[in-house]
Design a protein around this motif. Structure first.
Motif, mmCIF file in Angstrom:
data_model
loop_
_atom_site.group_PDB
_atom_site.id
_atom_site.type_symbol
_atom_site.label_atom_id
_atom_site.label_comp_id
_atom_site.label_asym_id
_atom_site.label_seq_id
_atom_site.Cartn_x
_atom_site.Cartn_y
_atom_site.Cartn_z
ATOM 1 N N MET A 1 0.830 -1.206 0.000
ATOM 2 C CA MET A 1 0.000 0.000 0.000
ATOM 3 C C MET A 1 0.864 1.255 0.000
ATOM 4 O O MET A 1 1.815 1.382 0.770
ATOM 5 C CB MET A 1 -0.942 0.025 1.202
ATOM 6 C CG MET A 1 -1.941 1.168 1.134
ATOM 7 S SD MET A 1 -3.206 1.083 2.403
ATOM 8 C CE MET A 1 -4.330 2.380 1.832
ATOM 9 N N VAL B 1 -6.726 -2.142 -3.060
ATOM 10 C CA VAL B 1 -5.301 -1.803 -3.179
ATOM 11 C C VAL B 1 -4.617 -2.710 -4.189
ATOM 12 O O VAL B 1 -3.707 -2.305 -4.910
ATOM 13 C CB VAL B 1 -4.605 -1.898 -1.808
ATOM 14 C CG1 VAL B 1 -3.093 -1.723 -1.941
ATOM 15 C CG2 VAL B 1 -5.166 -0.841 -0.858
ATOM 16 N N LEU C 1 -3.506 4.016 -4.650
ATOM 17 C CA LEU C 1 -3.570 3.184 -3.448
ATOM 18 C C LEU C 1 -2.354 2.273 -3.332
ATOM 19 O O LEU C 1 -1.943 1.915 -2.220
ATOM 20 C CB LEU C 1 -4.837 2.321 -3.476
ATOM 21 C CG LEU C 1 -6.173 3.042 -3.279
ATOM 22 C CD1 LEU C 1 -7.317 2.104 -3.608
ATOM 23 C CD2 LEU C 1 -6.299 3.585 -1.862
ATOM 24 N N ARG C 2 -1.793 1.920 -4.469
ATOM 25 C CA ARG C 2 -0.726 0.933 -4.498
ATOM 26 C C ARG C 2 0.606 1.600 -4.824
ATOM 27 O O ARG C 2 0.660 2.607 -5.524
ATOM 28 C CB ARG C 2 -1.063 -0.119 -5.555
ATOM 29 C CG ARG C 2 -0.301 -1.425 -5.494
ATOM 30 C CD ARG C 2 -1.023 -2.463 -6.351
ATOM 31 N NE ARG C 2 -0.329 -3.741 -6.387
ATOM 32 C CZ ARG C 2 0.530 -4.093 -7.328
ATOM 33 N NH1 ARG C 2 0.811 -3.244 -8.309
ATOM 34 N NH2 ARG C 2 1.120 -5.276 -7.299
#
Length: 489
Positions: free
Chosen positions: A163, A222, A435-436
């Motif tokens: 994340m 994610v 998100l990642r």
């Protein structure tokens, strides 16, 4: 000086000995509650900081530990600024309190109250008075704060190793505000589930079910770790992992022992039941590992310990010791089955990368514990804690059958709310920042994300030193003890 009369309270324990000891203050309750809060805080910092930093691959040790550390600090500020009153203040909606600060001296030094917890009979007569522990609001605010913090840290266990840290920094306050406060008010702060009689002694639903479902949902949005990390993700330090797990276990005395809001007999029962269930669950999980895999897994033992602690939490002070053993047997076997058998056969569970299996250890174990509490809650113990005086588990007849239904409905509310709200939060954050992590960060790990590494060793997770700061070129690198680190499996 004349001797004090028999059975008199020593002066040091009496009220009115100074301006700081008002008539309503019970020094024993206040002392225990502050200790309990500290024990729960130690579960997170350093407990889960150590556990997370040790149970992951070496290249993610710093990032995993920092996610826990950051969440703990961020929750404290959000909690005292608006979160506490949304969870334990005056009602805004049947499932939510009115936001407001918990920072002023006048508020924090008052006699602690949970204002929406008066329970009435159907004819309007008072059944149970408002919860009013014998210590100041400052103690209550801090005690509830460490519960909120550990919930989000547990949730983070699903997201380790990929994340985006900036997304996590946004996620923490948003999820606290729009998810945790709803569960806390609904079940503990005088919301509709509290008054309906759903049993959640110390957070089987508010903390564990919510963190497990939210973590699993966030893991979907994610996305997974890199393929290399998913294929091989050994812990970098098993002994430190056990140290973190030990802090988690011992800290549970404050977790479950503090929730009667007093140093009373129910608190003692809760602490004993907690340890009975955890020990039973650990032994059952380890036994299953030996029977089916011919080896006792240390990580498996930790997972069994955690599922036992989670399962007993909703009923710690409400069930008898023999029931705690039954709950331990089931918490050591049902989550084991979902993790080791169902997970490997389910395409959905395989596709969603829940790094530490929080869905199994917290969502499954938390829901299991909530339902079992509805079955085994003993009537006399219920009277010591619950607002509805006729509460009882299913095995005790009477209204006990309805209690199991209430537990299921309460669990479904927490599941549904977290699925929806966590999905919305993740998609809103994704509009602002990914998100990642980037592919480069996923390949390199801690050094790319934080510019720091956990250990000055070569091995899995390292990369070409020439890509580091130029001052650390090959001929200027610090002395290395060996050219290859031993990887703990």
């Amino acid at each position: 000086m004349a001797a004090p009369p028999p059975n008199s309270v020593p002066e040091a324990y009496q009220a009115g000995t100074s301006l700081a000891v008002p008539p309503w203050l019970n020094k024993g309750d206040n002392g225990w509650q502050m200790i309990a809060a500290t024990l729960v805080g130690l579960q997170s910092v350093p407990g889960l900081v150590i556990l997370y930093g040790s149970i992951v691959k070496k290249k993610w040790a710093v990032n995993s530990a920092f996610m826990a550390l950051y969440a703990f600090a961020a929750v404290i500020i959000c909690w005292v600024t608006w979160g506490y009153k949304m969870s334990f203040g005056h009602k805004l909606l049947p499932f939510w309190g009115k936001a407001g600060p918990a920072l002023g001296q006048k508020f924090l030094l008052e006699w602690a109250t949970l204002p929406e917890t008066n329970q009435y009979f159907s004819n309007g007569e008072l059944e149970t008075a408002m919860i009013r522990p014998y210590y100041p609001m400052a103690t209550m605010v801090w005690f509830q704060c460490v519960f909120a913090a550990i919930t989000i840290i547990l949730l983070g266990g699903s997201l380790l190793g990929r994340m985006n840290i900036k997304a996590w920094m946004m996620f923490v306050p948003l999820w606290l505000t729009f998810s945790y406060t709803v569960g806390a008010f609904s079940l503990w702060g005088g919301g509709f589930l509290f008054h309906w009689g759903v049993m959640d002694y110390s957070g089987g639903y508010v903390i564990h079910l919510s963190s497990g479902i939210a973590g699993f949902t966030a893991a979907y949005w994610v996305g997974p770790r890199s393929r290399k990390d998913r294929e091989r993700f050994p812990p970098n330090n098993v002994l430190l992992m056990l140290a973190g797990a030990g802090l988690l276990w011992m800290g549970w005395a404050g977790f479950n022992g503090g929730d009667p809001y007093a140093a009373n007999i129910d608190s003692s029962m809760a602490v004993l039941n907690t340890n009975i269930c955890a020990a039973t669950s650990l032994l059952v999980w380890t036994g299953l590992d030996v029977v089916f895999f011919n080896k006792p897994s240390v990580i498996g033992a930790v997972q069994g310990m955690i599922t036992g602690l989670v399962c007993i939490t909703p009923g710690a002070g409400l069930v008898q010791g023999w029931a705690a053993i039954i709950m331990g047997i089931l918490s050591g076997s049902v989550p084991w089955f979902t993790m080791m058998i169902v997970h490997k056969r389910s395409k959905l569970l395989q596709n969603i990368d829940d790094t530490l299996g929080v869905f199994h250890t917290h969502a499954v174990a938390g829901l299991l514990g909530g339902i079992l509490t509805g079955i085994f809650a003993e009537p006399q113990l219920c009277k010591l804690f619950l607002p509805i005086t006729s509460s009882r588990g299913g095995v005790y007849g009477g209204s006990g059958g309805k209690q199991v239904l209430k537990q299921i409905v309460g669990g479904l509310f927490i599941i549904g709310w977290n699925l929806v709200v966590t999905t919305i939060i993740c998609n809103v954050i994704n509009l602002v920042t990914p998100l990642r992590m980037s592919e480069e960060e996923l390949q390199i790990g801690d050094d790319a994300v934080h510019g720091e590494e956990a250990y000055a060793l070569w091995g899995d997770g390292d990369y070409d030193p020439s890509r580091q700061d130029p001052k650390y070129s090959d001929d200027k690198l610090p002395h290395q003890a060996s050219s290859g680190a031993t990887q703990v499996v």
